[in-house]
Design an enzyme around this catalytic site. Sequence first.
Site, short mmCIF file in Angstrom:
data_model
loop_
_atom_site.label_atom_id
_atom_site.label_comp_id
_atom_site.label_asym_id
_atom_site.label_seq_id
_atom_site.Cartn_x
_atom_site.Cartn_y
_atom_site.Cartn_z
N ASP A 140 0.74 -1.00 0.02
CA ASP A 140 0.04 -0.01 -0.08
C ASP A 140 0.58 1.35 0.04
O ASP A 140 0.74 2.13 -0.87
CB ASP A 140 -0.86 0.18 1.28
CG ASP A 140 -1.97 1.08 1.36
OD1 ASP A 140 -1.60 2.33 1.55
OD2 ASP A 140 -2.96 0.88 1.10
N VAL A 168 -5.42 2.27 -0.25
CA VAL A 168 -4.97 1.57 -1.64
C VAL A 168 -5.26 0.06 -1.27
O VAL A 168 -5.79 -0.45 -2.17
CB VAL A 168 -3.49 1.68 -2.02
CG1 VAL A 168 -3.30 0.93 -3.17
CG2 VAL A 168 -3.15 3.28 -2.34
N ASP A 169 -4.89 -0.47 -0.25
CA ASP A 169 -5.19 -1.82 -0.03
C ASP A 169 -6.90 -2.22 0.39
O ASP A 169 -7.53 -2.85 -0.56
CB ASP A 169 -4.61 -2.38 1.27
CG ASP A 169 -3.42 -2.96 1.05
OD1 ASP A 169 -2.87 -2.86 -0.06
OD2 ASP A 169 -2.64 -3.33 2.20
N TYR A 170 -7.22 -1.13 0.95
CA TYR A 170 -8.88 -1.36 1.12
C TYR A 170 -9.52 -1.27 -0.11
O TYR A 170 -10.68 -2.05 -0.32
CB TYR A 170 -9.19 -0.26 2.14
CG TYR A 170 -8.60 -0.68 3.56
CD1 TYR A 170 -8.11 -1.70 3.88
CD2 TYR A 170 -8.68 0.53 4.56
CE1 TYR A 170 -7.54 -1.84 5.02
CE2 TYR A 170 -8.19 0.36 5.85
CZ TYR A 170 -7.37 -0.78 5.92
OH TYR A 170 -6.62 -0.69 7.31
N GLY A 173 -9.06 -4.03 -2.47
CA GLY A 173 -10.24 -5.34 -2.12
C GLY A 173 -11.57 -5.03 -2.69
O GLY A 173 -12.13 -5.85 -3.04
#
Length: 400
Positions: A140, A168-170, A173
């Site tokens: 991220d 960015v990760d969230y 996903g």
Amino acid sequence: MTGLSDIRIIAVEQYGAGPFGSLHLAELGADVIKIEDARTGGDIGRHVPPFAEDDDSLFFQSFNRNKRSICLDLSVPAGVAVLHRLVEGADALMYNLRGDVPDKLGLRYADLSHLNPRLVVCSLSGYGMTGPRRAEPAYDYVVQGLAAWMDLTGDPAGPPTKSGLSLVDYCGGVVAAMSLLAGIHVARRDGVGGECDVSLFDTAMAMLSYPATWFLTRGHETRRKTRSAHPSVVPFGAYPTADGWLMLACVKPVFFERLTKVLGVAEVAADPRFATLAGRQAHQADLDAVLDSALSRHGTDHWVGLLSAAGVPCGPVNGLREAFEEPQAAQRGLVVDTEHPSFGTVRHVRTAGRAWWENPAPDRAPGLGEHREQILREELGMSAAELADLARGGAFGGER
């Protein structure tokens, strides 16, 4: 049957982005079977401090509620054979692996379509399945720097700054979960599945949104502004009060007019310097000085009460404690509890997805390989002898 309970997803996932995406699907009712590698202690999220013990952690619990776990070693034929049995009856295979790894492990749609032509394969990688960075690992914060987020965040006089959360990760996903559901819809309609190619980099770049349009069309580079101010709308940012900070969002002229009346500076709205949005932007320093002076007379709660009643978008700058003490959080049922054998009652913030059906009750994240017998013997009908042969072939990777 309710919600997504007729959808089975095989998830070769770990850490943040992939598990966050499949968490939303699990909490909406999907059957998410999590594949872990026992040789490395399972999902690396199981070992993230500060609250980690015995192949589990509160970090892992937050990303993996309502899922089931099987340990497989996908580097050996026996492990791949088990995965193939799972894929035959699944709607989707979802993974967050480096862009070149799925080819090496035989996880692409072309590798698996003979087993299940309707299968949807959803890849969430750092940089995608194509391009010069395809084989690079990505996290991220690295992508936040690469995609200009850090350059856009923070005080102008300070260093480039990451977001306080792994957005960015969230967001990656969530985009993967949305793409996967769209893929399942198309596969059920057309009878043929395929591949979704989602990446953290693509997600971060797409979220540049209007600053990207300004740059690509007019060459305008958005710069950081003090106190988390909006790049063009004024007043829109954090303002100090007598005892804290207040966020104001006067996007519409009527909000600005209401603000000045509540603060007792109604004449400001008629000042030629501040009468238009462009004028307020050009004279922001002068306007901020007036607003700061007025707001300093009382505390944040005082102003939030008056401004909210007047219809001015605003709110306090809360810490975690204050955020969860907000009456809105309680009314919306945002905190859910699960029971854990080591951690006791674990309190979580629920995912944001809501629909008209009743979602499954919150359940703790699984232990490492906890559901092997349930899934392979009870649901797939494998015999004890077959499982023993697979174990001798290394299928389960020394599962604990």
